[in-house]
Design a protein around this motif. Structure first.
Motif, mmCIF file in Angstrom:
data_model
loop_
_atom_site.group_PDB
_atom_site.id
_atom_site.type_symbol
_atom_site.label_atom_id
_atom_site.label_comp_id
_atom_site.label_asym_id
_atom_site.label_seq_id
_atom_site.Cartn_x
_atom_site.Cartn_y
_atom_site.Cartn_z
ATOM 1 N N ASP A 164 -15.476 70.195 4.852
ATOM 2 C CA ASP A 164 -16.921 70.257 5.057
ATOM 3 C C ASP A 164 -17.222 70.436 6.546
ATOM 4 O O ASP A 164 -16.304 70.492 7.377
ATOM 5 C CB ASP A 164 -17.620 69.033 4.462
ATOM 6 N N HIS A 165 -18.494 70.522 6.913
ATOM 7 C CA HIS A 165 -18.834 70.834 8.306
ATOM 8 C C HIS A 165 -18.569 69.670 9.247
ATOM 9 O O HIS A 165 -18.633 69.829 10.463
ATOM 10 C CB HIS A 165 -20.291 71.299 8.405
ATOM 11 N N LYS A 166 -18.229 68.501 8.671
ATOM 12 C CA LYS A 166 -17.848 67.355 9.494
ATOM 13 C C LYS A 166 -16.335 67.163 9.568
ATOM 14 O O LYS A 166 -15.861 66.237 10.212
ATOM 15 C CB LYS A 166 -18.509 66.091 8.952
ATOM 16 N N GLY A 167 -15.588 68.034 8.887
ATOM 17 C CA GLY A 167 -14.133 67.985 8.958
ATOM 18 C C GLY A 167 -13.452 67.233 7.828
ATOM 19 O O GLY A 167 -12.228 67.111 7.831
ATOM 20 N N LYS A 168 -14.207 66.719 6.850
ATOM 21 C CA LYS A 168 -13.604 66.032 5.712
ATOM 22 C C LYS A 168 -13.047 67.061 4.730
ATOM 23 O O LYS A 168 -13.640 68.117 4.522
ATOM 24 C CB LYS A 168 -14.629 65.150 5.002
ATOM 25 N N PHE B 111 -15.567 68.343 -11.342
ATOM 26 C CA PHE B 111 -15.446 67.120 -10.551
ATOM 27 C C PHE B 111 -15.023 67.453 -9.121
ATOM 28 O O PHE B 111 -14.480 68.525 -8.854
ATOM 29 C CB PHE B 111 -14.407 66.181 -11.183
ATOM 30 N N ILE B 112 -15.270 66.484 -8.215
ATOM 31 C CA ILE B 112 -14.867 66.659 -6.818
ATOM 32 C C ILE B 112 -14.197 65.390 -6.322
ATOM 33 O O ILE B 112 -14.606 64.268 -6.671
ATOM 34 C CB ILE B 112 -16.080 67.042 -5.928
ATOM 35 N N LEU B 113 -13.143 65.562 -5.525
ATOM 36 C CA LEU B 113 -12.378 64.463 -4.941
ATOM 37 C C LEU B 113 -12.337 64.608 -3.429
ATOM 38 O O LEU B 113 -12.184 65.714 -2.910
ATOM 39 C CB LEU B 113 -10.933 64.473 -5.457
ATOM 40 N N GLU B 114 -12.463 63.479 -2.711
ATOM 41 C CA GLU B 114 -12.209 63.507 -1.276
ATOM 42 C C GLU B 114 -10.700 63.381 -1.059
ATOM 43 O O GLU B 114 -10.045 62.531 -1.678
ATOM 44 C CB GLU B 114 -12.956 62.396 -0.552
ATOM 45 N N MET B 115 -10.147 64.229 -0.187
ATOM 46 C CA MET B 115 -8.701 64.326 -0.018
ATOM 47 C C MET B 115 -8.254 63.802 1.344
ATOM 48 O O MET B 115 -9.034 63.752 2.302
ATOM 49 C CB MET B 115 -8.265 65.793 -0.170
ATOM 50 N N ASN B 116 -6.982 63.438 1.415
ATOM 51 C CA ASN B 116 -6.353 63.029 2.668
ATOM 52 C C ASN B 116 -5.759 64.274 3.325
ATOM 53 O O ASN B 116 -4.805 64.860 2.790
ATOM 54 C CB ASN B 116 -5.263 61.996 2.398
ATOM 55 N N PRO B 117 -6.280 64.730 4.458
ATOM 56 C CA PRO B 117 -5.801 65.982 5.050
ATOM 57 C C PRO B 117 -4.364 65.891 5.568
ATOM 58 O O PRO B 117 -3.721 66.923 5.749
ATOM 59 C CB PRO B 117 -6.786 66.235 6.191
ATOM 60 N N LYS B 118 -3.862 64.692 5.768
ATOM 61 C CA LYS B 118 -2.481 64.536 6.253
ATOM 62 C C LYS B 118 -1.472 64.623 5.116
ATOM 63 O O LYS B 118 -0.380 65.174 5.292
ATOM 64 C CB LYS B 118 -2.335 63.208 6.995
#
Length: 329
Positions: A37-41, A54-61
């Motif tokens: 997203d535009h905040k980097g998430k 559905f949508i999930l927030e992910m760990n970028p590492k």
């Protein structure tokens, strides 16, 4: 490296949320798209038919979902609604996240087509131009492929159509869908990439790319013809005037190919022919068209018509409640 499965539909045994898998409410784990997203998430949106999108927030590492989300947050769908192929694209000019979806079935008889909704947040809630909350876009309880229940939801960008009459050659698509969107930050252009079938060519399909433009209300409208490298140019009112074939994409889910009506955009700003109304153009080639009492906003364009092998004027406009109309001179 193969890090193993982190999400599955759970067709056998228990589902991710600990309950028995129920395809009416739990998602079919396919069609994933990851995006920042535009905040980097980092997020992953996914889903097809069954229990919805559905949508999930992910760990970028790690590339895995953040813990304790289960299947994630539901955005729309359920009870085997024919909705799939989600793709989310942020537009920094409008500051909206746009959720692109395909409704219907992808074969020639399925009425496949593309729709869009938008939100100020990557994980919703998403709304269409008519103000519908997309969470309500789902089949009735106990139903299977209840297309009528979901037809009112989302802005229909394009469905099956042909600019040709029965006795003419011309361009058209059958079941265009399952799209992605590319936004070019340098040029501030957006491109719609999708697969489509064609009239009288069976299940043969190819990839197509069309430009996307934002209308005055911040909704995307698709160029009627495939992108052929055309530059952005000013279009005069004199160039716009003339006879057009007009396609009304409507809001239905249907395998019936939309065919054209004939109208004329007159020099005095009126419209005559099979539909009547008025038209105006601004210096930025923005279009305001009134057809039979309904206002539509979008753009006038110069595009390459591969069937006639020449440059032509087109328009792509959208009504306030999200019905798309195209015209080709």
């Amino acid at each position: 490296k193969n890090k193993g499965i982190f999400l599955k539909s759970g067709m056998e045994g228990k589902s991710v949320d600990g309950t028995r898998y129920n395809a009416n409410v739990h998602p079919n784990v396919v069609d994933p798209q990851t995006f920042f997203d535009h905040k980097g998430k980092l997020w992953m949106v996914y889903g097809s038919y069954s229990g919805g999108i559905f949508i999930l927030e992910m760990n970028p590492k790690t590339g895995f979902p953040l813990p304790n989300q289960g299947y994630g947050k539901k955005l729309l769908g359920g009870n085997h609604s024919r909705i799939e192929g989600p793709y989310i694209s942020y537009n920094p000019e409008t500051k909206y996240y746009y959720l692109y979806l395909s409704f219907g079935g992808l074969d020639t008889a399925g009425g496949y087509h593309m729709r869009v909704a938008r939100s100020k947040n990557p994980d919703g809630p998403y709304y269409d131009a008519a103000g519908h909350n997309m969470l309500d876009a789902k089949g009735k309880d106990g139903s299977f492929f209840d297309d009528k229940a979901i037809e009112p939801y989302g802005v229909k960008l394009m469905g099956g159509y042909s600019f040709a009459s029965q006795s003419e050659k011309g361009t058209g698509y059958v079941s265009p869908g399952h799209n992605s969107v590319f936004y070019d930050g340098k040029t501030k252009r957006s491109y719609l990439i999708f697969h489509t079938r064609f009239p009288n060519r069976g299940e043969e399909h190819e990839v197509r790319v069309h430009r996307l433009y934002m209308n005055k209300d911040g909704w995307p409208v698709a160029a009627p013809y495939r992108y052929a490298g055309e530059p952005d140019t000013h279009i005069s009112a004199a160039a716009v005037s003339g006879t057009y074939k007009l396609i009304q994409h409507g809001k239905d889910i249907t395998a019936t190919i939309k065919t054209p009506k004939n109208i004329r955009l007159n020099n005095d700003g009126t419209i005559s022919g099979e539909m009547t109304g008025t038209w105006t153009i601004t210096d930025s080639s923005k279009a305001r068209i009134n057809l039979n009492g309904t206002n539509y906003d979008g753009v006038f364009l110069k595009e390459w018509d591969s069937a006639r092998e020449k440059e032509v004027v087109t328009f792509s406009v959208l009504s306030g409640d999200g019905e798309a109309v195209w015209g080709v001179k």
